[in-house]
Scaffold this motif. Structure first.
Motif, PDB file in Angstrom:
ATOM      1  N   VAL A  93      14.767  80.500  13.984  1.00 53.01           N
ATOM      2  CA  VAL A  93      14.479  81.323  13.031  1.00 53.01           C
ATOM      3  C   VAL A  93      13.548  82.417  13.314  1.00 53.01           C
ATOM      4  O   VAL A  93      12.960  83.001  12.468  1.00 53.01           O
ATOM      5  CB  VAL A  93      13.856  80.512  11.600  1.00 53.01           C
ATOM      6  CG1 VAL A  93      14.985  79.606  11.251  1.00 53.01           C
ATOM      7  CG2 VAL A  93      12.680  79.725  12.049  1.00 53.01           C
ATOM      8  N   GLY A  94      13.318  82.690  14.701  1.00 52.90           N
ATOM      9  CA  GLY A  94      12.637  83.699  15.197  1.00 52.90           C
ATOM     10  C   GLY A  94      11.085  83.525  15.025  1.00 52.90           C
ATOM     11  O   GLY A  94      10.570  82.313  14.941  1.00 52.90           O
ATOM     12  N   CYS A  95      10.332  84.620  15.120  1.00 56.35           N
ATOM     13  CA  CYS A  95       8.835  84.580  15.265  1.00 56.35           C
ATOM     14  C   CYS A  95       8.476  85.793  14.365  1.00 56.35           C
ATOM     15  O   CYS A  95       9.196  86.550  13.898  1.00 56.35           O
ATOM     16  CB  CYS A  95       8.432  84.603  16.666  1.00 56.35           C
ATOM     17  SG  CYS A  95       8.682  86.064  17.572  1.00 56.35           S
ATOM     18  N   GLN A  96       6.883  85.952  14.478  1.00 53.39           N
ATOM     19  CA  GLN A  96       6.419  86.977  13.456  1.00 53.39           C
ATOM     20  C   GLN A  96       7.141  88.354  14.155  1.00 53.39           C
ATOM     21  O   GLN A  96       6.777  89.173  13.372  1.00 53.39           O
ATOM     22  CB  GLN A  96       4.640  87.022  13.644  1.00 53.39           C
ATOM     23  CG  GLN A  96       4.152  85.636  13.409  1.00 53.39           C
ATOM     24  CD  GLN A  96       3.829  84.701  14.522  1.00 53.39           C
ATOM     25  OE1 GLN A  96       5.057  84.332  15.257  1.00 53.39           O
ATOM     26  NE2 GLN A  96       2.791  84.488  14.927  1.00 53.39           N
ATOM     27  N   VAL A  97       7.399  88.501  15.181  1.00 54.86           N
ATOM     28  CA  VAL A  97       7.810  89.618  15.894  1.00 54.86           C
ATOM     29  C   VAL A  97       9.416  90.120  15.347  1.00 54.86           C
ATOM     30  O   VAL A  97       9.437  91.009  14.642  1.00 54.86           O
ATOM     31  CB  VAL A  97       7.756  89.918  17.521  1.00 54.86           C
ATOM     32  CG1 VAL A  97       8.406  91.138  17.977  1.00 54.86           C
ATOM     33  CG2 VAL A  97       6.709  89.515  17.768  1.00 54.86           C
ATOM     34  N   CYS A  98      10.290  88.971  15.659  1.00 56.14           N
ATOM     35  CA  CYS A  98      11.562  89.472  15.313  1.00 56.14           C
ATOM     36  C   CYS A  98      11.972  89.093  13.804  1.00 56.14           C
ATOM     37  O   CYS A  98      12.918  89.527  13.198  1.00 56.14           O
ATOM     38  CB  CYS A  98      12.748  88.676  16.161  1.00 56.14           C
ATOM     39  SG  CYS A  98      12.366  87.076  16.560  1.00 56.14           S
ATOM     40  N   ARG A  99      11.071  88.057  13.098  1.00 59.03           N
ATOM     41  CA  ARG A  99      11.677  87.501  11.761  1.00 59.03           C
ATOM     42  C   ARG A  99      11.452  88.921  10.769  1.00 59.03           C
ATOM     43  O   ARG A  99      12.321  88.944   9.816  1.00 59.03           O
ATOM     44  CB  ARG A  99      10.731  86.510  11.250  1.00 59.03           C
ATOM     45  CG  ARG A  99      11.374  85.956  10.248  1.00 59.03           C
ATOM     46  CD  ARG A  99      11.502  84.503  10.129  1.00 59.03           C
ATOM     47  NE  ARG A  99      10.083  83.696  10.257  1.00 59.03           N
ATOM     48  CZ  ARG A  99       9.781  82.601  10.212  1.00 59.03           C
ATOM     49  NH1 ARG A  99      10.684  81.939   9.237  1.00 59.03           N
ATOM     50  NH2 ARG A  99       8.698  82.022  10.361  1.00 59.03           N
ATOM     51  N   LEU A 159      17.046  88.134  17.446  1.00 57.87           N
ATOM     52  CA  LEU A 159      16.003  87.578  18.264  1.00 57.87           C
ATOM     53  C   LEU A 159      15.172  88.291  19.222  1.00 57.87           C
ATOM     54  O   LEU A 159      15.920  89.155  19.784  1.00 57.87           O
ATOM     55  CB  LEU A 159      16.489  86.207  18.676  1.00 57.87           C
ATOM     56  CG  LEU A 159      16.781  85.015  17.870  1.00 57.87           C
ATOM     57  CD1 LEU A 159      17.517  84.109  18.488  1.00 57.87           C
ATOM     58  CD2 LEU A 159      15.737  84.713  17.034  1.00 57.87           C
ATOM     59  N   CYS A 160      13.919  88.372  19.350  1.00 54.16           N
ATOM     60  CA  CYS A 160      13.471  89.098  20.268  1.00 54.16           C
ATOM     61  C   CYS A 160      13.296  88.518  21.616  1.00 54.16           C
ATOM     62  O   CYS A 160      13.958  87.568  21.838  1.00 54.16           O
ATOM     63  CB  CYS A 160      11.689  89.439  19.795  1.00 54.16           C
ATOM     64  SG  CYS A 160      10.840  87.829  20.134  1.00 54.16           S
ATOM     65  N   GLU A 161      12.593  89.176  22.629  1.00 54.31           N
ATOM     66  CA  GLU A 161      12.626  88.781  24.000  1.00 54.31           C
ATOM     67  C   GLU A 161      12.073  87.473  24.278  1.00 54.31           C
ATOM     68  O   GLU A 161      12.103  86.959  25.346  1.00 54.31           O
ATOM     69  CB  GLU A 161      12.160  89.955  25.074  1.00 54.31           C
ATOM     70  CG  GLU A 161      10.577  90.156  24.499  1.00 54.31           C
ATOM     71  CD  GLU A 161       9.915  91.420  25.457  1.00 54.31           C
ATOM     72  OE1 GLU A 161      10.877  92.319  26.030  1.00 54.31           O
ATOM     73  OE2 GLU A 161       8.867  91.551  25.147  1.00 54.31           O
ATOM     74  N   ASN A 162      11.123  87.141  23.469  1.00 52.01           N
ATOM     75  CA  ASN A 162      10.527  85.584  23.617  1.00 52.01           C
ATOM     76  C   ASN A 162      11.709  84.543  23.111  1.00 52.01           C
ATOM     77  O   ASN A 162      11.828  83.431  23.542  1.00 52.01           O
ATOM     78  CB  ASN A 162       9.169  85.284  22.900  1.00 52.01           C
ATOM     79  CG  ASN A 162       8.183  86.250  23.765  1.00 52.01           C
ATOM     80  OD1 ASN A 162       8.405  86.174  24.924  1.00 52.01           O
ATOM     81  ND2 ASN A 162       7.376  86.759  23.171  1.00 52.01           N
ATOM     82  N   CYS A 163      11.944  84.868  21.731  1.00 54.20           N
ATOM     83  CA  CYS A 163      12.882  83.904  21.031  1.00 54.20           C
ATOM     84  C   CYS A 163      14.129  83.799  21.695  1.00 54.20           C
ATOM     85  O   CYS A 163      14.798  82.473  21.682  1.00 54.20           O
ATOM     86  CB  CYS A 163      12.862  84.148  19.411  1.00 54.20           C
ATOM     87  SG  CYS A 163      11.278  84.343  18.840  1.00 54.20           S
ATOM     88  N   ALA A 164      14.761  84.794  22.082  1.00 49.70           N
ATOM     89  CA  ALA A 164      16.214  84.824  22.368  1.00 49.70           C
ATOM     90  C   ALA A 164      16.254  83.655  23.827  1.00 49.70           C
ATOM     91  O   ALA A 164      17.413  82.853  23.439  1.00 49.70           O
ATOM     92  CB  ALA A 164      16.814  85.972  22.978  1.00 49.70           C
TER      93      ALA A 164
HETATM   94 ZN   LIG Z   1      10.964  86.489  17.892  1.00 50.75          ZN
END
Ligand SMILES: [Zn+2]
Ligand SMILES: [Zn+2]
Length: 419
Positions: A167-173, A228-233
């Protein structure tokens, strides 16, 4: 007039409580295998904990909490879930300072939600949950999932099906959120009333709506996994990789958002063929913002929770019988007043040696006492009459094969223990 049990609650009576004990034992043993230790937090907490920890816009906080003002004028809430309280305790007891890290905990206990009662959904229900706080390693995501799967596999539950998502993070959500709002705004008037108000506050929850119209409107909505961002993916890829390695099959469900606001990255649900349809028997996920939200340092965490009521219903509907032991070792029958006194002593000696034993307390006839022994599932019936008293022996009747033998009182304990 008789007083009845409150709606949405249940008594667990002897006969069924053994199933509960068995499941709780399985939960504890599985946690021991995975090195998670038990934590017990209070049944009530300050209301603010759940407002901050579960999320103000969730159904739980908006509609379902048992909240009251206590005599000291504090707003108190019966816990609706376990994670917020465990995290509160983690922060308050500075568990992040323990030399053993990450902090791996589990809990079993009652939770309270004011919901419309239905099969597997009670206002007081019992959750078994685990929390692993302090590690961002995707291997621990897979461990938490594996623990839940192991628990159910050991209970004998069949056709388990795991669905996962990120469900992603504060960056990608927020990026996904914008895409989602854009997509749904065109059809705002067609959404149900709940979802209309969710659109600005919590659009992700619209993906979860059970309303048919909302479901069809979100069918082509953008998926979080596309943003999804570079951390979440890579985190999500790694979790899937670990699951592959331990051969836990899964399906990626990009629509799964879970009911709680605090989830980040990994979210998962375990389903099983249940009462009438596919039932969710476990839900969990990562909650990397929660510890900070509750007043601690920025610490990652992941966990799951499952309802024991629902687990029991699912086991029952799959026809799985749990191997519970409801037998009694010995039932003593005394014939005559003197024998009565003797059996009281024997009863005490048997119990002192770890042999479960009982006797008649209703002055029933021999036949009725034998029936009682049968109802208790007694393995042996010990009969003491006048002759036996005189000869210092006991008649031991084996209830399984019906055989009967005389045993000296002095040999009785070792005889029973040898059986
Ligand atoms: Zn993320
Ligand atoms: Zn809706």
């Amino acid at each position: 007039m008789a007083i009845n049990i409150p709606r949405g609650t249940a008594d667990v009576l002897p006969g069924e409580v053994e199933l509960w004990q068995y499941i709780e034992k399985q939960a504890r043993e599985t946690c021991k295998l995975f090195n998670y230790r038990e934590i017990r937090t209070p049944i009530f907490e300050h209301t603010e904990l759940f407002q901050r920890g579960v999320g103000e816009t969730t159904d739980i906080v908006e509609k379902e909490m048992y909240t009251f003002i206590d005599k000291g004028d504090r707003s108190i809430t019966l816990r609706p879930e376990g994670t917020a309280a465990v995290v509160r305790s983690y922060v308050e007891n500075k568990m992040y300072g323990d030399p053993v890290q990450p902090t791996k905990l589990f809990y079993i206990g009652p939770m309270f939600r004011y919901e419309r009662p239905q099969a597997g959904r009670m206002r007081q229900f019992t959750q078994f949950g685990v929390e692993a706080i302090g590690s961002n390693d995707p291997a621990i995501d897979a461990e938490v999932i594996a623990l839940a799967m192991r628990f159910y596999t050991n209970l004998g539950l069949k056709e388990l099906h795991l669905e996962i998502n990120s469900v992603g993070c504060q960056v990608c959500r927020p990026i996904h959120r914008e895409h989602l709002i854009q997509h749904l705004a065109e059809h705002k008037d067609e959404l149900c009333d709940d979802c209309k108000s969710r659109l600005d506050r919590n659009p992700l929850r619209i993906l979860d709506c059970k309303n048919e119209k909302c479901k069809s409107l979100t069918k082509d909505a953008p998926n979080i996994t596309e943003h999804l961002c570079e951390n979440c993916a890579p985190q999500f890829e790694a979790v899937k990789g670990y699951l592959d390695q331990v051969q836990i099959p899964y399906t990626v469900n990009p629509r799964m958002v879970r009911g709680l606001d605090y989830y980040t990255q990994t979210a998962f649900e375990i389903m099983a063929e249940g009462f009438g349809s596919i039932t969710t028997v476990c839900g969990g996920g990562r909650y990397n913002g929660l510890v900070e939200q509750i007043g601690g340092n920025d610490m990652p965490g992941i966990g799951f929770a499952l309802s024991i009521e629902r687990a029991l219903l699912t086991l029952k509907s799959q026809g799985i019988e749990l191997p519970v032991d409801t037998t009694l070792d010995c039932y003593l029958i005394a014939l005559g007043e003197e024998a009565e006194k003797k059996t009281t002593v024997l009863l005490d000696q048997l119990r002192a040696h770890g042999i479960a034993a009982d006797k008649d307390y209703l002055s029933r006839k021999m036949k009725a006492q034998l029936k009682a022994a049968d109802r208790y599932g007694a393995r042996f019936v010990l009969i003491v009459g006048e002759d036996e008293l005189k000869n210092n022996v006991v008649i031991v009747k084996n209830m399984q094969d019906g055989s009967q033998t005389e045993v000296a009182v002095s040999e009785l304990i070792s005889y029973i223990l040898a059986q």
